[in-house]
Design an enzyme around this catalytic site. Structure first.
Site, PDB file in Angstrom:
ATOM      1  N   HIS A  72       0.848  -1.200   0.000  1.00 30.95           N
ATOM      2  CA  HIS A  72       0.000   0.000   0.000  1.00 30.95           C
ATOM      3  C   HIS A  72       0.875   1.239   0.000  1.00 30.95           C
ATOM      4  O   HIS A  72       1.613   1.475   0.951  1.00 30.95           O
ATOM      5  CB  HIS A  72      -0.902   0.013   1.234  1.00 30.95           C
ATOM      6  N   TYR A 201      -9.425   4.950   7.424  1.00 28.86           N
ATOM      7  CA  TYR A 201      -9.624   5.287   8.839  1.00 28.86           C
ATOM      8  C   TYR A 201     -10.702   6.367   8.899  1.00 28.86           C
ATOM      9  O   TYR A 201     -10.519   7.437   8.311  1.00 28.86           O
ATOM     10  CB  TYR A 201      -8.338   5.842   9.446  1.00 28.86           C
ATOM     11  N   PRO A 293      -4.196   0.159  18.653  1.00 27.42           N
ATOM     12  CA  PRO A 293      -3.938  -0.362  17.306  1.00 27.42           C
ATOM     13  C   PRO A 293      -4.075   0.674  16.183  1.00 27.42           C
ATOM     14  O   PRO A 293      -3.755   0.373  15.039  1.00 27.42           O
ATOM     15  CB  PRO A 293      -5.001  -1.455  17.146  1.00 27.42           C
ATOM     16  N   LYS A 297       1.092  -0.219  14.911  1.00 26.14           N
ATOM     17  CA  LYS A 297       2.504  -0.248  15.307  1.00 26.14           C
ATOM     18  C   LYS A 297       2.897  -1.440  16.182  1.00 26.14           C
ATOM     19  O   LYS A 297       4.090  -1.688  16.367  1.00 26.14           O
ATOM     20  CB  LYS A 297       2.847   1.041  16.090  1.00 26.14           C
ATOM     21  N   TYR A 385       3.629   6.540   9.736  1.00 24.03           N
ATOM     22  CA  TYR A 385       2.880   5.331   9.381  1.00 24.03           C
ATOM     23  C   TYR A 385       3.776   4.283   8.719  1.00 24.03           C
ATOM     24  O   TYR A 385       3.667   3.093   9.012  1.00 24.03           O
ATOM     25  CB  TYR A 385       1.699   5.702   8.476  1.00 24.03           C
TER      26      TYR A 385
END
Ligand code: APR
Ligand code: PHB
Length: 391
Positions: A72, A201, A293, A297, A385
């Site tokens: 991704h 998200y 979560p 990580k 990220y």
């Protein structure tokens, strides 16, 4: 029995460490309380940072990851019915994450264990680290009803949040920092194609939602729920209606529903224990720290800890240089705290808190709108990220 490094726990931290040490020719034994099937069967997160993928490759364990992992280059944020994409690769000079379930990682590590001489004792009961304050530590345990002792040079406690490693450290040395969040995540797995080819998200006034996946035909979805909610209150239809609402019409367009085959509620916590070493006992992974979560990580932090610890042990045995061991706790914690900060911040940005008033909600929406329009803000998300460097 004698070994150089006794590793407690065969989760991601313990098994990565065992493989790294095997590759370096450093003898180690892993003591795991459960069976392989139990450890491998636990449904956990599935986003691998660049560094985790690189380590799998370095260990020569990335054949399936390369074939089946989904790379991704971006991730998506939804709020107020709108969706925008953070182009992680463009913002970080080409970095990306790979979606590959922790269960798959564990399978690859377990399959390669025996051929590479990684020794694992499963169903080791009553495991206790002993004498780690002196120069001859050992770990006592019971296997098949028989009491055993594993003498070693060092003990690596990779035994998770409820393990015995951290509990064995003297209370006056240990300092813990903690934040327990007033909600949990209800997660499902379903064999339906993901709603989007990348993660979404979502911040919705009814609460957070996340659209993730395990493959092109298996979806992983989450909704934020109250801590008093029970699985039985969430039949599939209710779950699908709720996630569609929270993702919003644009993000949920094309949502494919189907029967779930896994459904569970997990609490959210931030936690750090300092130091990560006392004498010859070292902590790594969830034994030392927990993240919510939201930033994906947890497993990646376990991997970066043991990469540092393996490096320190290589220098100890190979170069008689103890600076890596002496500096391990400070070096690991420096990275841990940054990941804690990102996970905490991203949780705060995307979740509904019980004490949130209309002003606090407006602040969230304003921050999301700002991020949407700011390359600088998106770069902050992107570089965290994909994973910060080990340094
Ligand atoms: N004796 C032996 N083994 C133990 C003991 C004990 N007393 N206590 C715990 N263990 C084992 C557990 O059974 C588990 O297999 O230690 C292992 C710890 O694994 P994880 O909890 O997965 O922790 P870690 O390896 O640090 O991985 C952290 O992976 O599981 C996820 O949510 C976790 O994402 C996080 C990351
Ligand atoms: C998951 O796919 O399980 C997942 C993905 C991203 C997260 C957390 C969990 O932030």
């Amino acid at each position: 029995m004698r070994t150089k490094v006794a590793i407690i726990g065969a989760g991601p931290a313990g098994l990565f460490l065992a493989h790294l040490l095997a590759r370096a020719g450093i003898d180690a034994v892993v003591l795991e309380r459960r069976t392989r099937d139990y450890v491998e069967g636990r449904v956990r997160a599935g986003v691998l940072e660049q560094g985790t993928v690189a380590l799998m490759a370095e260990l020569g364990l990335d054949a399936r990851l390369r074939a089946e992992g989904l790379v991704h280059t971006g991730t998506n944020l939804a709020y107020d019915g709108e969706v925008f994409r953070v182009d992680m690769a463009a913002l970080t000079g080409g970095s990306a994450v790979t979606v590959y379930g922790q269960q798959e990682v564990m399978r690859d590590l377990f399959d390669a264990a025996e051929p590479r001489g990684v020794r694992i004792v499963f169903e080791a009961e009553d495991v206790r680290p002993e004498d780690f304050g002196g120069s001859s530590p050992s770990v006592s345990y019971v296997a098949g009803g028989v009491a055993q002792r594993l003498s070693c040079d060092f003990i690596a406690a990779c035994d998770g949040f409820h393990g015995v490693g951290r509990a064995a450290m003297p209370a006056d040395v240990l300092k813990v920092y903690e934040r327990v969040y007033p909600f949990g995540w209800l997660g499902i797995l379903a064999d339906v194609p993901p709603v989007n080819h990348e993660l979404i998200y979502a911040n919705h006034e009814r609460g957070f939602a996340l659209a993730s996946m395990r493959s092109e035909s298996r979806s992983r979805y989450y909704v934020q729920v109250g801590l008093d909610e029970r699985i039985d209150d969430w039949p599939d239809d209710r779950f699908w209606d709720e996630i569609a609402t929270r993702l919003g019409p644009e993000a949920a367009a094309g949502l494919v529903r189907g029967p779930s085959f896994e459904k569970s509620i997990a609490p959210l916590r931030s936690f750090v224990a300092e130091p990560m070493r006392v004498g010859r006992l070292f902590l790594a992974g969830d034994a030392a720290h927990i993240v919510p979560p939201t930033g994906a990580k947890g497993m990646n932090l376990a991997v970066s800890d043991v990469a540092m610890l393996a490096d320190a042990l290589r220098r100890h045995y190979g170069d008689r240089d103890d600076s890596g061991l002496d500096g391990y706790s400070a070096r690991a914690l420096a990275r841990v705290w940054k990941a804690e900060r990102f996970s905490w911040w991203f949780t705060g940005l995307t979740h509904r808190f019980p004490d949130m008033d209309p002003f606090a909600r407006r602040m969230q929406v304003a921050e999301l709108a700002y991020i949407r329009g700011s390359q600088a803000a998106q770069t902050v998300i992107a570089e965290n990220y994909v994973g910060l460097p080990l340094t």
